[in-house]
Motif scaffolding. Structure first.
Motif, mmCIF file in Angstrom:
data_model
loop_
_atom_site.group_PDB
_atom_site.id
_atom_site.type_symbol
_atom_site.label_atom_id
_atom_site.label_comp_id
_atom_site.label_asym_id
_atom_site.label_seq_id
_atom_site.Cartn_x
_atom_site.Cartn_y
_atom_site.Cartn_z
ATOM 1 N N MET A 1 0.722 -1.329 0.277
ATOM 2 C CA MET A 1 -0.074 0.026 0.138
ATOM 3 C C MET A 1 0.777 1.316 -0.067
ATOM 4 O O MET A 1 1.904 1.391 0.682
ATOM 5 N N ALA A 2 0.475 2.203 -0.614
ATOM 6 C CA ALA A 2 1.122 3.637 -0.676
ATOM 7 C C ALA A 2 1.535 3.931 0.692
ATOM 8 O O ALA A 2 0.292 4.041 1.352
ATOM 9 N N GLU A 3 2.594 4.478 1.280
ATOM 10 C CA GLU A 3 2.916 4.837 2.529
ATOM 11 C C GLU A 3 2.201 6.211 2.737
ATOM 12 O O GLU A 3 1.778 6.454 3.808
ATOM 13 N N ALA A 60 -10.838 -0.675 -4.023
ATOM 14 C CA ALA A 60 -9.927 0.272 -4.097
ATOM 15 C C ALA A 60 -8.457 -0.402 -3.452
ATOM 16 O O ALA A 60 -7.404 -0.482 -4.449
ATOM 17 N N ALA A 61 -8.418 -0.995 -2.436
ATOM 18 C CA ALA A 61 -7.300 -1.583 -1.920
ATOM 19 C C ALA A 61 -6.695 -2.968 -2.778
ATOM 20 O O ALA A 61 -5.708 -3.216 -2.862
ATOM 21 N N LEU A 62 -7.842 -3.622 -3.264
ATOM 22 C CA LEU A 62 -7.579 -4.815 -3.987
ATOM 23 C C LEU A 62 -6.860 -4.492 -5.198
ATOM 24 O O LEU A 62 -5.847 -5.100 -5.665
ATOM 25 N N VAL A 63 -7.591 -3.302 -5.912
ATOM 26 C CA VAL A 63 -6.866 -2.986 -6.995
ATOM 27 C C VAL A 63 -5.381 -2.698 -6.833
ATOM 28 O O VAL A 63 -4.606 -2.874 -7.752
ATOM 29 N N GLU A 64 -5.300 -1.843 -5.910
ATOM 30 C CA GLU A 64 -3.916 -1.094 -5.512
ATOM 31 C C GLU A 64 -2.948 -2.402 -5.438
ATOM 32 O O GLU A 64 -1.811 -2.123 -6.114
ATOM 33 N N ALA A 65 -3.472 -3.402 -4.681
ATOM 34 C CA ALA A 65 -2.618 -4.568 -4.609
ATOM 35 C C ALA A 65 -2.173 -5.131 -5.690
ATOM 36 O O ALA A 65 -1.104 -5.785 -5.811
ATOM 37 N N GLU A 68 0.261 -3.417 -7.810
ATOM 38 C CA GLU A 68 1.619 -3.394 -7.023
ATOM 39 C C GLU A 68 2.209 -5.078 -7.229
ATOM 40 O O GLU A 68 3.574 -5.012 -7.618
ATOM 41 N N ALA A 69 1.364 -5.831 -7.389
ATOM 42 C CA ALA A 69 1.767 -7.357 -7.689
ATOM 43 C C ALA A 69 2.436 -7.402 -9.229
ATOM 44 O O ALA A 69 3.257 -8.022 -9.717
ATOM 45 N N LYS A 70 1.545 -6.827 -10.038
ATOM 46 C CA LYS A 70 2.075 -6.673 -11.491
ATOM 47 C C LYS A 70 3.377 -5.936 -11.642
ATOM 48 O O LYS A 70 4.327 -6.362 -12.384
ATOM 49 N N SER A 71 3.498 -4.841 -11.051
ATOM 50 C CA SER A 71 4.643 -4.056 -11.149
ATOM 51 C C SER A 71 6.042 -4.902 -10.595
ATOM 52 O O SER A 71 7.270 -4.698 -11.036
ATOM 53 N N LYS A 72 5.871 -5.912 -9.720
ATOM 54 C CA LYS A 72 7.090 -6.758 -9.097
ATOM 55 C C LYS A 72 6.877 -7.859 -9.937
ATOM 56 O O LYS A 72 8.213 -8.526 -9.623
ATOM 57 N N ALA A 73 6.221 -8.177 -11.013
ATOM 58 C CA ALA A 73 6.269 -9.486 -11.666
ATOM 59 C C ALA A 73 7.093 -9.094 -12.811
ATOM 60 O O ALA A 73 6.836 -8.855 -14.257
#
Length: 221
Positions: A1-3, A60-65, A68-73
């Motif tokens: 999540m965004a800090e 919204a939290a699910l979409v953000e997560a 984030e998962a896509k960006s790490k893949a």
């Protein structure tokens, strides 16, 4: 999540409280203590509150997560699956009512070893704040009527998934039912007797986040 995400503060509907630790924290499972309460509302009202307020924040939290998962893949790897947690801070009871679980830590230990303490402000029906002396004299039992003010904080845990916590900030106490060790919780109180909390003169200024009356079942974001 965004800090730096700004989490919304929300008033829950007027609730019937149970197992409320609002003056002294519960230290049974956490030696640093937790302020907490179960806040139960009629089913229709609770479901509407979830659908209109909490579910959009969870989505919204699910979409953000997921993003984030896509960006790490990297390197053509498949993104890690992200799911909704099974441990959300509300549940439907057998009678159809909705029970919300609100809580916050009483203390945390920082990285440097220092301890930071937190508090939960208690608010009177006229929006005045209970002083520390008045709080210490309160004896809040099951059946107390209150309006919790919470900060909705999303989380994404590898072992649980994406969820929300309802971090308790303040509680407006509309009717206090005193706790008694002699009472039998298997029976309803049919006495019809209730003494409203005494409002001390010269009390602190009112809290603008609550209504200057015993509010109805509505809620605000």
């Amino acid at each position: 999540m965004a800090e730096q995400q700004k989490y919304p503060r929300v008033k829950l509907p007027k609730s019937t409280l149970s197992w409320a630790y609002l003056v002294n924290p519960d230290t049974k499972f956490n030696e640093l203590g937790d302020f907490k309460a179960n806040a139960t509302v009629p089913g229709e009202i609770g479901k509407a509150f979830i659908a209109e307020v909490l579910q959009p924040l969870l989505d919204a939290a699910l979409v953000e997560a997921q993003e984030e998962a896509k960006s790490k893949a990297t390197g053509g790897r498949k993104p890690k699956e992200v799911r909704i947690s099974e441990f959300l801070p509300w549940e439907e009871l057998e009678n159809g009512d909705i029970m919300f679980k609100v809580k916050r830590k009483a203390k945390i230990v920082k990285d440097d070893g220092s301890v930071q303490e937190f508090r939960v402000d208690l608010i009177k029906p006229d929006r005045k704040i209970f002083t520390e002396e008045e709080k210490a004299a309160l004896n809040i039992g099951n059946g107390t009527i209150g309006i919790p003010l919470v900060t909705v904080v999303p989380y994404n845990m590898p072992t649980q998934g994406v969820g929300l916590t309802l971090r308790l900030e303040k509680m407006q106490l509309l009717e206090i039912k005193e706790y008694s060790r002699d009472s039998d919780n298997e029976f309803d109180d049919e006495s019809g007797e209730y003494e409203a909390p005494v409002l001390a003169t010269g009390a602190p200024a009112g809290d603008s986040e609550f209504q200057d009356e015993e509010a109805g079942q509505g809620y605000t974001v």
